[in-house]
Design an enzyme around this catalytic site. Structure first.
Site, PDB file in Angstrom:
ATOM      1  N   TRP A  62     -13.750  -8.931 -12.815  1.00 15.75           N
ATOM      2  CA  TRP A  62     -14.039  -7.489 -12.961  1.00 15.75           C
ATOM      3  C   TRP A  62     -13.073  -6.685 -12.083  1.00 15.75           C
ATOM      4  CZ3 TRP A  62     -19.833  -5.711 -13.565  1.00 15.75           C
ATOM      5  CH2 TRP A  62     -20.395  -6.338 -14.688  1.00 15.75           C
ATOM      6  N   ASP A  86     -18.872  -9.733  -2.103  1.00 19.59           N
ATOM      7  CA  ASP A  86     -19.600 -10.930  -2.569  1.00 19.59           C
ATOM      8  C   ASP A  86     -19.976 -11.786  -1.365  1.00 19.59           C
ATOM      9  OD1 ASP A  86     -19.650 -12.317  -5.663  1.00 19.59           O
ATOM     10  OD2 ASP A  86     -20.212 -13.594  -3.967  1.00 19.59           O
ATOM     11  N   ASP A 102     -23.580 -10.670   2.325  1.00 20.46           N
ATOM     12  CA  ASP A 102     -24.766 -10.558   1.469  1.00 20.46           C
ATOM     13  C   ASP A 102     -25.166  -9.088   1.370  1.00 20.46           C
ATOM     14  OD1 ASP A 102     -27.376 -10.555   0.423  1.00 20.46           O
ATOM     15  OD2 ASP A 102     -27.770 -12.553   1.220  1.00 20.46           O
ATOM     16  N   ASP A 127     -22.438  -7.194 -11.014  1.00 24.69           N
ATOM     17  CA  ASP A 127     -22.657  -8.397 -11.828  1.00 24.69           C
ATOM     18  C   ASP A 127     -23.451  -9.406 -10.996  1.00 24.69           C
ATOM     19  OD1 ASP A 127     -22.352  -9.882 -14.152  1.00 24.69           O
ATOM     20  OD2 ASP A 127     -20.348 -10.612 -13.676  1.00 24.69           O
ATOM     21  N   LYS A 167     -26.143  -5.733 -13.962  1.00 21.72           N
ATOM     22  CA  LYS A 167     -26.615  -6.831 -14.813  1.00 21.72           C
ATOM     23  C   LYS A 167     -28.109  -7.046 -14.570  1.00 21.72           C
ATOM     24  CE  LYS A 167     -25.266 -11.215 -13.998  1.00 21.72           C
ATOM     25  NZ  LYS A 167     -24.224 -12.222 -14.198  1.00 21.72           N
TER      26      LYS A 167
HETATM   27  C1  LIG Z   1     -21.639 -13.783 -12.265  1.00 19.99           C
HETATM   28  S1  LIG Z   1     -20.896 -13.798 -10.709  1.00 19.99           S
HETATM   29  C2  LIG Z   1     -19.824 -12.410 -10.752  1.00 19.99           C
HETATM   30  C3  LIG Z   1     -18.583 -12.576 -11.611  1.00 19.99           C
HETATM   31  C4  LIG Z   1     -17.603 -11.441 -11.438  1.00 19.99           C
HETATM   32  N1  LIG Z   1     -18.123 -10.187 -11.994  1.00 19.99           N
HETATM   33  C5  LIG Z   1     -16.298 -11.724 -12.114  1.00 19.99           C
HETATM   34  O1  LIG Z   1     -16.000 -11.065 -13.102  1.00 19.99           O
HETATM   35  O2  LIG Z   1     -15.549 -12.577 -11.643  1.00 19.99           O
HETATM   36  C6  LIG Z   1     -22.201 -13.221  -9.661  1.00 19.99           C
HETATM   37  C7  LIG Z   1     -21.808 -13.114  -8.212  1.00 19.99           C
HETATM   38  O3  LIG Z   1     -22.846 -12.403  -7.508  1.00 19.99           O
HETATM   39  C8  LIG Z   1     -22.821 -12.868  -6.182  1.00 19.99           C
HETATM   40  N2  LIG Z   1     -24.051 -12.487  -5.501  1.00 19.99           N
HETATM   41  C9  LIG Z   1     -25.328 -12.804  -5.827  1.00 19.99           C
HETATM   42  N3  LIG Z   1     -26.186 -12.294  -4.936  1.00 19.99           N
HETATM   43  C10 LIG Z   1     -25.442 -11.618  -4.012  1.00 19.99           C
HETATM   44  C11 LIG Z   1     -25.763 -10.895  -2.840  1.00 19.99           C
HETATM   45  N4  LIG Z   1     -27.028 -10.769  -2.424  1.00 19.99           N
HETATM   46  N5  LIG Z   1     -24.761 -10.341  -2.123  1.00 19.99           N
HETATM   47  C12 LIG Z   1     -23.478 -10.493  -2.532  1.00 19.99           C
HETATM   48  N6  LIG Z   1     -23.115 -11.175  -3.636  1.00 19.99           N
HETATM   49  C13 LIG Z   1     -24.084 -11.735  -4.373  1.00 19.99           C
HETATM   50  C14 LIG Z   1     -22.643 -14.366  -6.333  1.00 19.99           C
HETATM   51  O4  LIG Z   1     -22.155 -14.947  -5.139  1.00 19.99           O
HETATM   52  C15 LIG Z   1     -21.658 -14.461  -7.503  1.00 19.99           C
HETATM   53  O5  LIG Z   1     -20.337 -14.628  -7.051  1.00 19.99           O
END
Ligand SMILES: C[S@@+](CC[C@H](N)C(=O)[O-])C[C@H]1O[C@@H](n2cnc3c(N)ncnc32)[C@H](O)[C@@H]1O
Length: 214
Positions: A62, A86, A102, A127, A167
């Site tokens: 993204w 992330d 986080d 996402d 999402k």
């Molecule tokens: C589906 S992936 C994202 C893909 C990204 N949009 C791309 O196009 O490459 C979801 C991401 O959300 C992150 N994530 C989930 N919970 C999170 C949080 N509480 N804080 C930061 N990142 C988080 C995960 O580590 C993961 O890398």
């Protein structure tokens, strides 16, 4: 045995997935890029000069797409600001300011605020998805928690005219999330882009123009 078969099926689908092939051909790190691309092409979200926050950015497709949309000047550089966040590390992308942490933690929010330097975002895209435990109620609660935080972030750090794209999963708690979006945004659109697998309950919610900016 059943799990092995499931993995094999997933691998088969993945290898034969046209979006996986296209992402490889076009140099994107994930097929997820085509979900954002389709939504952007219909909703005209990303424009040069904008400040854009990408939540859950890793591996980075993204952010790559946003960067491509904000570039264009000969000699490199971008017209705008991209901040990716992330909890996992991300391979650097030129002109993307990345924060590893986080999103639920206050100190990570403070880091985001420091990078924003008082500017408000035009667009916040998320996402993010929690690691699924398989217990539907618990997973839904964690997803709702992330979306609540994203809405709260938008209220504090997005321009009143801005947009928030998140999402979601169309399951337990989904109608509450849609209700929250309707409370907070003047326009709410639900999106199921073609690249979002039919089998998946994944759906994207887009809120445009804050009703109650802080
Ligand atoms: C589906 S992936 C994202 C893909 C990204 N949009 C791309 O196009 O490459 C979801 C991401 O959300 C992150 N994530 C989930 N919970 C999170 C949080 N509480 N804080 C930061 N990142 C988080 C995960 O580590 C993961 O890398």
């Amino acid at each position: 045995m059943a799990k092995k078969k499931l993995n094999k099926n997933w691998l088969h689908d993945h290898i034969n997935d046209p979006y996986v092939k296209l992402a490889q051909k076009e140099g994107y790190r994930a097929r997820a890029v085509y979900k954002l691309k389709e939504i952007d092409e219909t909703e005209k979200l990303i424009k040069p000069g904008q400040v854009i926050v990408d939540l859950g950015a890793t591996p980075g497709s993204w952010s790559q797409y946003v960067r491509n949309k904000l570039s264009g000047s000969v000699g490199g550089g971008i017209n705008g600001t991209i901040i990716g966040l992330d909890m996992l590390p991300m391979e650097p992308i030129a002109d993307v300011h990345f924060i590893q942490g986080d999103f639920r933690e206050q100190e990570v929010l403070v880091q985001l605020e420091q990078v924003l330097q008082g500017r408000k975002a035009d667009l916040v895209i998320s996402d993010m998805a929690p690691n699924l435990s398989g217990i539907a109620v618990a997973d839904a609660a964690r997803m709702i928690d992330l979306i609540d935080l994203a809405i709260d972030f938008a209220q504090h750090h997005m321009k009143p005219s801005g947009s928030l794209l998140v999402k979601c999963f169309n399951g337990s708690g989904y109608s509450d999330i849609v209700g929250k979006f309707r409370d907070e945004f003047k326009t709410v659109v639900q999106k199921k882009p073609k690249a979002s697998r039919d089998k998946s309950s994944e759906i994207f919610l887009l809120g445009k123009t804050l009703k109650n900016p802080l």
